[in-house]
Design an enzyme around this catalytic site. Structure first.
Site, PDB file in Angstrom:
ATOM      1  CD  GLU A 101      -4.624 -10.132  -0.364  1.00 15.40           C
ATOM      2  OE1 GLU A 101      -5.876  -9.774   0.194  1.00 15.40           O
ATOM      3  OE2 GLU A 101      -3.412  -9.692  -0.019  1.00 15.40           O
ATOM      4  CG  ASP A 125      -1.803  -1.007   1.301  1.00 18.38           C
ATOM      5  OD1 ASP A 125      -1.256  -2.498   1.114  1.00 18.38           O
ATOM      6  OD2 ASP A 125      -3.018  -1.059   1.710  1.00 18.38           O
TER       7      ASP A 125
END
Ligand SMILES: *[C@@H]1O[C@H](CO)[C@@H](O)[C@H](O)[C@H]1NC(C)=O
Ligand SMILES: *[C@@H]1O[C@H](CO)[C@@H](O)[C@H](O)[C@H]1NC(C)=O
Ligand SMILES: *[C@@H]1O[C@H](CO)[C@@H](O)[C@H](O)[C@H]1NC(C)=O
Ligand SMILES: *[C@@H]1O[C@H](CO)[C@@H](O)[C@H](O)[C@H]1NC(C)=O
Ligand SMILES: *[C@@H]1O[C@H](CO)[C@@H](O)[C@H](O)[C@H]1NC(C)=O
Ligand SMILES: *[C@@H]1O[C@H](CO)[C@@H](O)[C@H](O)[C@H]1NC(C)=O
Ligand SMILES: *[C@@H]1O[C@H](CO)[C@@H](O)[C@H](O)[C@H]1NC(C)=O
Length: 730
Positions: free
Chosen positions: A467, A339
């Site tokens: 994911e 991030d």
């Protein structure tokens, strides 16, 4: 209570205030976030910080940069009780008591503080209370609570009852009152704490220590007497904290020497400088303007103060929910993820290039942890952990070890980000001292991780940004960022290293890395065996266009977008939609871009103080989700503003592609764009698009526009007129 009288008094108060400061207030409305009520979930109160300390208003925690407690994956920000959570609970006057329920709450972005107001008028008594809370931006070891009482008509003393609600005792620290061996304990109440557990014993030999000083020695409740007839009364409560007692002590001393106005001015000057360095002005949409300003403000709150009274401690990175959160699983434990580099750094670097340098410095300073990770998992070089905290070893949440094992894209992501940041300063010294060591060691890790089948290089047992698909082979995003990272490692080697005659396995991998592509359907399957129509968690393949800037034909790009937009989970994070917006802009699908742009923020921003949530209303998610803000700001700067950074041989290149109108606005300008040490503004209005040089650094820059070349000087101004602008270092 005579409610009527009270609201009238408050109305008068407001009128007076606005009429007094009319010239600036007209233009400041985009910088005042006002609410008459609190969010039902206090998680969505503003989270404030100064890069050293952070806390959420009315929350139960104060955190200090780099201070974590817990072993391995349980390492998380070490919580101090929120001793700054002071408020006036009641006021006693004559025989009656008045409970204080504030009339208004305000986040003042220009000046960088939170305040709450209360006004009362009855029986000849007029009372105004203003309470302020802020982490001081210059005296950044200090947190400040201030109370201003203005009153007329009080012929008896007023008793003001303050409460301090700090939340439960700290789980992370053992605290003791500081012993007398220090020079100064007599003067301020001092607590000395040490964290209970170390993250990783080899790389963290000692607990983290902390000293917390209090300007006043009271807890829980305190009654202040305002003498009869006093018209103005001021009270402050200051907390300072540092790992070094002397630093905390000096800071307290120096803060308390200031009169209220000068202390406040030292704080607001820093925020004014921040807004001068970078801002986005929106015409014709006040709400969007406030969301942008609040977003930039919340990001900046977790970043280090740039001018401080005492030198900063090393900075430990920008976690998805910032410095003022991080004790809970829901707050990412204050860890660093991809991030930082992929979602937040591109925006943060535009605020101030020093901040990008400090973020990369965190990675650089933790190369030892990354080497340790590579070695522990059987590889060479430096493998950055999926989650990184104090030591830079893997601190993945114990829930999900497979993510750390498989999301190896974090390491090449960091290198890609180094590459994209370099043009902002075009600083060769930084390139060779920070970027090169990181790129080199990540390259070594990648060389030891790829598998060569004689034809192509492959990566097995990986997970991409999506994911939902674990343990896949040749995730396209991962393979492409690996290529990009090795390209950049080769580029920096040519500039920074002498041994250029080594066997060039890096370039061999760049050339033979397998990038899955379906020729019939002209799109990129996400990984080996991916079937069209399978749901994905978030943007993955579509990131190849932006932010990765991987060269491909427009038709492939459009097909990727069309394929993945229909299968990306509704519950995905905001950044996915911002990325769809940017990528649709690049292929001229304006309607879609506009739709996704709005989807990327509207449902994620809580109305009261414009605090972001990780997920839309209705889904669980973290509060103060800075990652989402990073994606949103990129959609404006790099999407609609069209600003992109590249390497062009050894030159740095900033391209301003076709710019676009931001939906629901009348125009906008991005002020303070950083390229090659110079600063630019880009104004996009109905009447045209103007690029201006605001500040010229010491590197020469040339603009190519419409087959003409121009030298850039301070005050240069160009009408882009729908053309692409290329700015290059010379
Ligand atoms: C902080 O103080 C406010 C006002 O007194 C209160 O509503 C809130 O519950 C307090 N927070 C905690 C964690 O106790
Ligand atoms: C205010 O504080 C004083 C002294 O601590 C206490 O006697 C009084 O009851 C308090 N008043 C209220 C309304 O809580
Ligand atoms: C106490 O003061 C002396 C003299 O100023 C200084 O040398 C020493 O380092 C101080 N002690 C601490 C614990 O800071
Ligand atoms: C890990 O480090 C040890 C000690 O330096 C070394 O012997 C071993 O070869 C390393 N493992 C790998 C995979 O490089
Ligand atoms: C991943 O899949 C391979 C087979 O394709 C298997 O051998 C391996 O154990 C799996 N790894 C994990 C972590 O599940
Ligand atoms: C792709 O589309 C963009 C925007 O319309 C255009 O500028 C560019 O030339 C196109 N590229 C190719 C390879 O067609
Ligand atoms: C376009 O209009 C804006 C205000 O709407 C003004 O600031 C700007 O100077 C104008 N630009 C040009 C090129 O006329």
């Amino acid at each position: 209570m005579p409610k009527m009288a009270k609201s009238i008094a408050f109305g008068i108060f407001l009128v007076i205030l606005t009429s007094l400061c009319l010239p600036s207030s007209a233009d400041d409305s985009a910088y005042v976030i006002k609410s008459e009520k609190l969010p039902t979930d206090l998680n969505f109160m503003p989270t404030l910080g100064n890069g050293h300390l952070g806390y959420t208003i009315f929350g139960d925690a104060i955190f200090m940069n780099g201070v974590y407690n817990g072993v391995g994956g349980n390492s998380r920000r070490a919580r101090l009780p929120n001793w700054l959570n002071l408020s006036v609970a009641s006021i006693q006057y004559e025989e009656w008591a008045l409970s204080i329920i504030p009339d208004a709450y305000e986040l003042r972005l220009k000046d960088g503080y939170f305040r709450w107001l209360f006004a009362y008028e009855a029986n000849g008594l007029q009372l105004q209370l203003e309470q302020r809370s802020y982490p001081h931006r210059y005296y950044n070891r200090a947190l400040i609570y201030e109370l201003f009482v203005r009153c007329t008509g009080a012929f008896d003393p007023l008793l003001i009852n303050l409460t301090q609600k700090a939340g439960s005792k700290s789980e992370a620290f053992d605290f003791a009152s500081s012993s007398t061996d220090s020079n100064h304990t007599k003067r301020y109440k001092t607590l000395h704490g040490a964290t209970r557990q170390r993250e990783q014993p080899d790389l963290q030999p000692k607990s983290r220590e902390i000293f917390v000083l209090f300007s006043d020695d009271w807890e829980n409740e305190y009654t202040i007497e305002v003498p009869a007839g006093e018209q103005e009364f001021y009270y402050r409560f200051v907390i300072t904290a540092d790992e070094n007692e002397e630093v905390a002590w000096q800071e307290m001393d120096e803060v308390l020497k200031h009169a209220p106005e000068s202390l406040f001015k030292k704080h607001t000057e820093e925020w004014h400088k921040f807004w001068q360095d970078f801002n986005i002005e929106i015409e014709g949409n006040l709400e969007m303007s406030r969301i942008i300003n609040a977003g930039a403000f919340y990001l900046a709150n977790s970043l280090p103060s740039l001018r401080t009274n005492r030198p900063n401690n090393p900075y430990y990175g920008l976690s998805p929910t910032g410095l003022g959160r991080g004790e809970l699983d829901a707050d990412y434990e204050g860890h660093n993820f991809w991030d930082t580099e992929i979602w937040m750094l591109p925006a943060v670097a535009q605020f101030n290039a020093d901040w990008a340098d400090q973020l990369f410095h965190y990675r650089f300073a933790h190369l030892a942890g990354a080497r340790f990770n590579a070695n522990m998992t059987g590889y060479r070089g430096a493998r950055f952990p999926w989650e990184s905290a104090y030591t830079g070893t893997e601190v993945i949440n114990p829930c999900c070890p497979e993510i750390a094992a498989q999301e190896i894209h974090i390491s090449p992501d960091i290198v890609l980000s180094l590459q994209q940041h370099y043009p902002a300063t075009h600083n060769t010294e930084w390139l060779c001292s920070i970027a090169w060591p990181i790129a080199k060691e990540v390259a070594e890790f990648l060389v030891s991780r790829v598998q060569d089948d004689g034809q192509k290089y492959h990566l097995k047992d990986v997970m991409g940004p999506d994911e939902d698909h674990a343990n896949v082979t040749d995730n396209v995003y991962t393979n492409v960022v690996v290529k990009k990272a090795l390209q950049f490692a080769s580029f920096t080697r040519a500039i920074c290293a002498s041994a250029n005659d080594l066997p060039d396995v890096w370039i061999d991998i760049v050339q033979r890395m397998h990038i899955l592509y379906d020729e019939n359907l002209d799109y990129h399957p996400q990984h080996l065996g991916y079937k069209r129509g399978e749901t994905v968690k978030q943007a993955d393949v579509i990131l190849l266009g932006y932010p990765v800037q991987y060269a491909m034909s427009n038709t492939t790009r459009l097909n990727d977008l069309k394929n993945y937009e229909t299968v990306t989970r509704e519950s995905g994070p905001a950044m996915s939609w911002s990325m769809f917006a940017i990528n649709f802009l690049d292929v001229n699908e304006m309607e879609k871009a506009n739709l996704y742009f709005q989807r990327g923020y509207r449902d994620y921003v809580r109305p009261e103080f414009k605090v972001w949530s990780e997920n839309k209303v209705g889904y669980e998610g973290s509060a103060n989700f800075l990652t989402g803000i990073g994606g949103f700001l990129q959609a404006i700067i790099n999407g609609y503003g069209g600003i992109r950074f590249h390497l062009d041989g050894q030159r740095s290149l900033m391209v301003i592609q076709k710019t676009h109108f931001l939906p629901t606005t009348m125009g906008y300008s991005i002020n303070g764009i950083k390229f090659a040490k110079s600063k630019f503004s880009l104004a996009i209005h109905k009447n045209g698009t103007t690029l201006k040089c605001l500040e010229k650094g010491d590197l020469d820059i040339e603009l190519s526009l419409n087959s003409q070349k121009y030298a850039i000087d301070a005050d240069s101004s160009f009408d882009l007129d729908g053309n692409v602008a290329f700015l290059r270092t010379i």
